[in-house]
Scaffold this active site. Structure first.
Site, PDB file in Angstrom:
ATOM      1  N   LYS A 112      -0.705  -0.794   7.921  1.00 54.19           N
ATOM      2  CA  LYS A 112       0.445  -0.219   8.436  1.00 54.19           C
ATOM      3  C   LYS A 112      -0.875   0.492   9.849  1.00 54.19           C
ATOM      4  O   LYS A 112      -0.355   0.491  11.072  1.00 54.19           O
ATOM      5  CB  LYS A 112       1.037   0.886   7.830  1.00 54.19           C
ATOM      6  CG  LYS A 112       2.208  -0.018   7.180  1.00 54.19           C
ATOM      7  CD  LYS A 112       2.748   1.409   6.845  1.00 54.19           C
ATOM      8  CE  LYS A 112       3.997   0.521   5.318  1.00 54.19           C
ATOM      9  NZ  LYS A 112       4.673   1.616   4.783  1.00 54.19           N
ATOM     10  N   LYS A 192       5.739 -10.135   3.812  1.00 53.44           N
ATOM     11  CA  LYS A 192       5.941  -9.766   3.226  1.00 53.44           C
ATOM     12  C   LYS A 192       7.659  -9.766   3.957  1.00 53.44           C
ATOM     13  O   LYS A 192       7.632  -9.316   4.740  1.00 53.44           O
ATOM     14  CB  LYS A 192       6.372  -8.470   2.662  1.00 53.44           C
ATOM     15  CG  LYS A 192       7.406  -8.023   2.256  1.00 53.44           C
ATOM     16  CD  LYS A 192       6.853  -6.205   1.796  1.00 53.44           C
ATOM     17  CE  LYS A 192       8.316  -5.417   1.337  1.00 53.44           C
ATOM     18  NZ  LYS A 192       7.320  -4.316   1.006  1.00 53.44           N
ATOM     19  N   LYS A 195      11.998  -5.989   7.979  1.00 53.99           N
ATOM     20  CA  LYS A 195      12.545  -5.874   9.569  1.00 53.99           C
ATOM     21  C   LYS A 195      11.484  -5.552  10.450  1.00 53.99           C
ATOM     22  O   LYS A 195      11.350  -6.624  11.681  1.00 53.99           O
ATOM     23  CB  LYS A 195      13.732  -4.703   9.518  1.00 53.99           C
ATOM     24  CG  LYS A 195      14.150  -4.458  11.075  1.00 53.99           C
ATOM     25  CD  LYS A 195      15.123  -3.836  10.427  1.00 53.99           C
ATOM     26  CE  LYS A 195      16.167  -3.500  11.745  1.00 53.99           C
ATOM     27  NZ  LYS A 195      17.368  -3.022  11.814  1.00 53.99           N
TER      28      LYS A 195
END
Ligand code: SF4
Length: 330
Positions: A112, A192, A195
Site C-alpha cells: 500500500k 488480488k 475495487k
C-alpha cells in the site's frame, strides 16, 4: 462453538472476491451457530484516500450487501467500527507492546505504501494493530481470513503473547479459518481482486455487464488455440467455477480444458450463466434492502449497541491490567 470476528472495509458494493473469499464463509460460520461479530471497518478505510461525502453511503451499501449475501443481523452482530470507540482505545494500548520492526515487515503495508506514495500515513503503518484490537476487543477465537491476511493474524497472535508477558492479561490467541477459496485474483489474473485496482466484478452487475469483463479476463497463457492443452488449476476463471459451478460440471470442464476440447470463450460463458443463477436472489434482496435505508441504519445502531457492551467490558479489564487510574468507578 467459538466467538468469531471479521471486518470489511466500506468500499460500497461487494464484489465477487469479497463474496467468494470472505462473506460466504462469514455466513457459513453464522449458520454453524458460532457467536459472530461482523464489522464494517470505516476507521481502516480512513488510511486510504477517500471522499468524506460518500463514506456514509458506502457504509450503508456495504451493510445491505452483507445482509443480501446471507448475514442475518438477528444471528450475527453487524455493526460499524467507528460506533464503538473502544476499538481505537484498545489499539493504542496494543501499540505499546507492538514492535515497529514487525509492522514495517508487513507485506500489505509495503504494497500500500508503494501504491499511495504521497500518503504513507501512520494509520497505514499501524493498520494491523487496529486489526488486532478489532479481534481482541471481542475476544475473537476464530477469524475467517483470506491468504493475504495470514501475516496480520500472525502479528495479532504475537501481540497477544507480548501483552500477556507485559501486563499478565490473557486474550485468546485468534485462529485463522480459511474459506473454500483462499485467494481470488482479479480479472487481470495478477493481483488480488480489489475495487481500488479496478479488476473486480461487483455482486450487482447484470449478466451482460459481467460478460463484458469476463470476455477479456486473463486465463491460462498456454492456451492460444482451443486445441492447446490447458491447466485449470492455475486459471482464475476455473477458480471461480470451483465456487459457482456444481462439481460434476466443473470436472467435465477441467477435463475438457486439459485435453484442449473446450475454448476459454465457452468456459467463461458457462461460468457467467452459473453466476447469474447464484447471484440473482442476492441482487433481488440487495435492491429490496436499499429501499429502506432507515431500517439499515436501525440494524447498525442495534448492532453497535450489542458490540459496545462487550467492548466496554474488555477495555475495563485491560485498563485495570495496565494499571490505569479509574476515577469514575468504571
Ligand atoms: Fe481457464 Fe476455462 Fe480456458 Fe481452461 S478453458 S484455461 S479453465 S478459461
Amino acid at each position: 462453538m467459538s466467538r468469531v470476528f471479521s471486518g470489511i472495509q466500506p468500499s460500497g458494493e461487494l464484489h465477487i472476491g469479497n463474496y467468494v473469499g470472505a462473506v460466504s464463509e462469514w455466513a457459513r460460520l453464522m449458520d454453524e451457530g458460532h457467536e459472530c461479530y461482523y464489522c464494517i471497518v470505516d476507521y481502516h478505510a480512513m488510511t486510504q484516500p477517500y471522499d468524506p461525502e460518500i463514506m456514509e453511503k458506502r457504509v450503508l451499501e456495504m451493510a445491505a450487501g452483507l445482509m443480501a449475501a446471507g448475514i442475518d443481523p438477528e444471528r450475527a452482530v453487524l455493526f460499524v467500527q467507528s460506533q464503538v470507540p473502544e476499538h481505537t482505545e484498545l489499539a493504542w494500548m496494543l501499540m505499546t507492546v507492538t514492535p515497529m520492526g514487525e509492522l514495517s515487515r508487513q507485506t500489505q503495508y509495503k504494497d500500500k505504501a508503494r501504491r499511495q506514495e504521497g500518503n504513507v500515513n501512520v494509520g497505514l503503518f499501524a493498520y494491523p494493530v487496529l486489526q488486532a484490537a478489532d479481534i481482541l476487543l471481542y475476544k475473537g477465537e476464530l477469524v475467517p481470513v483470506g491468504e493475504d491476511q495470514r501475516q496480520h493474524l500472525e502479528l495479532a497472535r504475537e501481540i497477544v503473547r507480548k501483552f500477556r508477558s507485559r501486563f499478565g492479561y490473557e486474550f485468546p490467541e485468534p485462529q485463522p479459518r480459511f474459506g473454500r477459496i483462499k485467494r481470488l485474483k482479479g480479472l487481470d489474473g495478477r493481483d488480488k481482486m480489489s475495487k481500488s485496482l479496478g479488476n473486480t466484478i461487483t455482486l450487482t452487475e447484470t449478466e451482460d455487464q459481467r460478460w463484458e469483463k469476463l470476455r477479456t479476463a486473463f486465463t491460462d497463457p498456454a492456451r492460444v488455440r482451443k486445441s492447446d492443452p490447458g491447466h485449470p488449476e492455475i486459471c482464475n476463471i476455473y477458480t471461480m467455477h470451483t465456487f459457482f459451478t456444481p462439481e460434476e460440471e466443473r470436472e467435465e470442464i477441467a477435463g475438457a480444458c486439459r485435453k484442449g476440447e473446450i475454448g476459454c470463450f465457452e468456459c467463461k460463458k458457462r461460468l457467467n450463466a452459473r453466476m447469474t443463477e447464484h447471484l440473482a436472489p442476492i441482487q433481488d434482496r440487495y435492491a429490496d434492502l436499499l429501499k429502506n435505508i432507515s431500517d439499515i441504519r436501525d440494524i447498525l445502531r442495534q448492532g453497535g449497541k450489542r458490540a459496545r457492551a462487550v467492548a466496554q467490558e474488555t477495555v475495563k479489564e485491560v485498563r485495570s491490567a495496565a494499571g490505569l487510574i479509574d476515577l469514575e468507578g468504571r
